[in-house]
Design a protein around this motif. Structure first.
Motif, short mmCIF file in Angstrom:
data_model
loop_
_atom_site.label_atom_id
_atom_site.label_comp_id
_atom_site.label_asym_id
_atom_site.label_seq_id
_atom_site.Cartn_x
_atom_site.Cartn_y
_atom_site.Cartn_z
N SER A 1 28.63 44.78 30.05
CA SER A 1 28.92 43.36 30.20
C SER A 1 27.61 42.57 30.18
O SER A 1 26.58 43.06 30.64
CB SER A 1 29.64 43.13 31.54
OG SER A 1 29.96 41.77 31.70
N LYS B 1 38.72 43.53 43.38
CA LYS B 1 37.47 42.83 43.07
C LYS B 1 37.16 41.77 44.13
O LYS B 1 36.01 41.58 44.53
CB LYS B 1 37.56 42.18 41.69
CG LYS B 1 36.29 41.50 41.24
CD LYS B 1 36.44 40.94 39.83
CE LYS B 1 35.13 40.27 39.37
NZ LYS B 1 35.28 39.73 38.00
N GLU C 1 41.31 48.36 30.12
CA GLU C 1 39.92 48.60 30.54
C GLU C 1 39.80 48.59 32.06
O GLU C 1 39.10 49.42 32.65
CB GLU C 1 39.00 47.53 29.95
CG GLU C 1 38.58 47.74 28.52
CD GLU C 1 37.42 46.83 28.17
OE1 GLU C 1 36.60 47.22 27.34
OE2 GLU C 1 37.32 45.71 28.72
N GLN C 2 40.45 47.61 32.68
CA GLN C 2 40.32 47.46 34.14
C GLN C 2 40.94 48.63 34.89
O GLN C 2 40.37 49.11 35.87
CB GLN C 2 40.95 46.12 34.56
CG GLN C 2 40.16 44.92 34.07
CD GLN C 2 40.85 43.60 34.35
OE1 GLN C 2 42.07 43.54 34.50
NE2 GLN C 2 40.07 42.54 34.42
N LEU D 1 42.34 44.15 27.94
CA LEU D 1 41.55 43.91 29.15
C LEU D 1 42.10 44.71 30.33
O LEU D 1 41.35 45.35 31.08
CB LEU D 1 41.55 42.42 29.47
CG LEU D 1 40.87 42.02 30.78
CD1 LEU D 1 39.38 42.36 30.73
CD2 LEU D 1 41.06 40.52 31.04
N ARG D 2 43.41 44.69 30.52
CA ARG D 2 44.02 45.39 31.66
C ARG D 2 43.86 46.90 31.52
O ARG D 2 43.68 47.60 32.52
CB ARG D 2 45.48 44.99 31.79
CG ARG D 2 45.64 43.54 32.24
CD ARG D 2 47.08 43.19 32.55
NE ARG D 2 47.15 41.86 33.15
CZ ARG D 2 48.25 41.35 33.70
NH1 ARG D 2 49.36 42.06 33.74
NH2 ARG D 2 48.23 40.14 34.23
N PHE E 1 43.45 44.95 39.98
CA PHE E 1 42.00 44.88 39.75
C PHE E 1 41.42 43.64 40.43
O PHE E 1 40.37 43.70 41.07
CB PHE E 1 41.72 44.83 38.24
CG PHE E 1 40.26 44.82 37.89
CD1 PHE E 1 39.57 46.01 37.73
CD2 PHE E 1 39.57 43.62 37.71
CE1 PHE E 1 38.22 46.01 37.40
CE2 PHE E 1 38.22 43.61 37.40
CZ PHE E 1 37.55 44.81 37.23
N GLN E 2 42.13 42.53 40.32
CA GLN E 2 41.63 41.28 40.89
C GLN E 2 41.59 41.33 42.42
O GLN E 2 40.65 40.86 43.05
CB GLN E 2 42.50 40.11 40.43
CG GLN E 2 42.07 38.76 40.98
CD GLN E 2 40.66 38.38 40.57
OE1 GLN E 2 40.15 38.88 39.57
NE2 GLN E 2 40.03 37.50 41.33
N ARG F 1 38.60 51.50 34.67
CA ARG F 1 37.48 51.35 35.61
C ARG F 1 37.89 51.73 37.02
O ARG F 1 37.13 52.37 37.76
CB ARG F 1 36.95 49.91 35.59
CG ARG F 1 36.13 49.57 34.36
CD ARG F 1 35.62 48.15 34.42
NE ARG F 1 34.73 47.92 35.56
CZ ARG F 1 34.25 46.73 35.89
NH1 ARG F 1 34.57 45.67 35.15
NH2 ARG F 1 33.45 46.59 36.92
N LEU F 2 39.10 51.36 37.41
CA LEU F 2 39.58 51.71 38.75
C LEU F 2 39.72 53.22 38.88
O LEU F 2 39.36 53.80 39.92
CB LEU F 2 40.92 51.02 39.03
CG LEU F 2 40.88 49.49 39.15
CD1 LEU F 2 42.28 48.95 39.42
CD2 LEU F 2 39.92 49.04 40.26
N TYR G 1 43.63 38.88 33.97
CA TYR G 1 43.20 39.98 34.84
C TYR G 1 44.40 40.69 35.46
O TYR G 1 45.39 40.04 35.86
CB TYR G 1 42.30 39.45 35.97
CG TYR G 1 40.83 39.44 35.65
CD1 TYR G 1 40.38 39.05 34.39
CD2 TYR G 1 39.89 39.83 36.59
CE1 TYR G 1 39.03 39.04 34.10
CE2 TYR G 1 38.53 39.82 36.31
CZ TYR G 1 38.11 39.42 35.06
OH TYR G 1 36.77 39.41 34.76
N HIS G 2 44.32 42.01 35.58
CA HIS G 2 45.35 42.80 36.24
C HIS G 2 45.35 42.46 37.74
O HIS G 2 44.27 42.42 38.35
CB HIS G 2 45.06 44.29 36.05
CG HIS G 2 46.22 45.17 36.39
ND1 HIS G 2 46.63 45.37 37.69
CD2 HIS G 2 47.07 45.89 35.60
CE1 HIS G 2 47.67 46.17 37.69
NE2 HIS G 2 47.96 46.51 36.44
#
Length: 289
Positions: A147, A234, A278-279, A275-276, A230-231, A282-283, A226-227
């Motif tokens: 990023s 975060k 990817e998120q 995007l979701r 994830f949000q 990451r989780l 954003y999921h």
């Protein structure tokens, strides 16, 4: 070395833009063109830009009076004025970078970035790691290595054309959309630890105070898909960001306010799905051994 161009939208940046210009002027490899658009500034921003442009012919000063103070889309409109100028005058370049008017770095910053692009033909978007000032303290901004902060996003021209430039959204997020779209289209996005960028104030506080900025960041996260899980996680992580506790709480409240207020998601289904995905990945990488 290959040519690069910079674009900057500046609104009432009299306290910072002089340092940013000095930072670019001192580069070991200077841009072939730097378009700085004063976006309806009412302070001495225009005067400062014009003074430096007199002795540095790669600086192009542009004034935009058709501006809107109420949202972040105005910044993208100003950037697009610079892009239209570049297109109309048929400037040739290999790389193009957005540069916020309150940002500084070392004299070899762009030389090193270009060398990274030359080593990897799949690298589409790159930049340095970010530091901000908060109450006189230098704070490192935690960011994933794939990023790059919008303040210094630097693109290979082919990548920039493929992603279609910046998208104007009321609450901002144009930088998130560019980097996610670049990854979605198969380009590498990378921030390099050895290249340091100093923002001269907290990001996003140029237009609003810290509280409103954090709340709007939560709304932004919803608007670009954003999921929810994830949000939420975060926002908890942001409890330790300055201002402590408040930052994470406002971030989450902004997201929930937009979610339950039936605010529309402003991106395509393809973008949101990518995007979701990817998120969630990451989780999994963070919480599953």
């Amino acid at each position: 070395m290959k040519k690069y161009i910079l674009i900057t939208a500046a609104k009432n940046e009299q306290d910072y833009i002089g340092e940013t210009i000095k930072s670019v002027i001192s580069q070991t490899v200077k841009p072939s063109l730097w378009c700085i658009v004063s976006d309806g500034s009412t302070d001495k921003t225009d005067e400062i830009i014009k003074k430096f442009a007199e002795t540095n012919n790669f600086i192009k000063y542009i004034r935009n009076d058709n501006t809107d103070d109420r949202n972040f889309a105005s910044k993208v409109y100003a950037i697009n004025i610079a892009l239209n100028f570049i297109k109309e005058n048929k400037f040739e370049y290999h790389f193009i970078g957005n540069l916020d008017a309150d940002t500084v770095f070392e004299p070899n910053y762009y030389e090193q970035i270009i060398k990274e692009f030359e080593k990897d033909e799949n690298l589409g978007l790159a930049g340095g790691i970010f530091f901000e000032n908060y109450k006189g303290k230098k704070i490192k901004v935690v960011l994933a290595s794939n990023s790059v902060r919008g303040a210094v996003q630097f693109f290979r021209n082919d990548c920039f054309e493929e992603i279609g430039g910046f998208v104007a959204l009321k609450n901002g997020g144009e930088d998130i959309i560019t980097e996610v779209t670049a990854r979605m289209k198969g380009w590498k996005v990378r921030s390099f630890d050895y290249l340091h960028v100093q923002n001269l104030r907290l990001s996003g506080t140029g237009r609003w105070g810290i509280a409103e900025t954090k709340f709007r960041e939560g709304m932004l996260a919803h608007s670009i898909g954003y999921h929810p899980l994830f949000q939420i996680l975060k926002s908890f992580y942001r409890l330790k960001e300055r201002p402590f506790i408040v930052s994470g709480v406002l971030h989450l409240l902004g997201y929930l306010w937009a979610l339950f207020g039936n605010n529309k998601v402003k991106v395509s289904d393809e973008f949101k799905t990518y995007l979701r995905k990817e998120q969630i990945q990451r989780l999994k990488e963070t919480f599953i051994p």
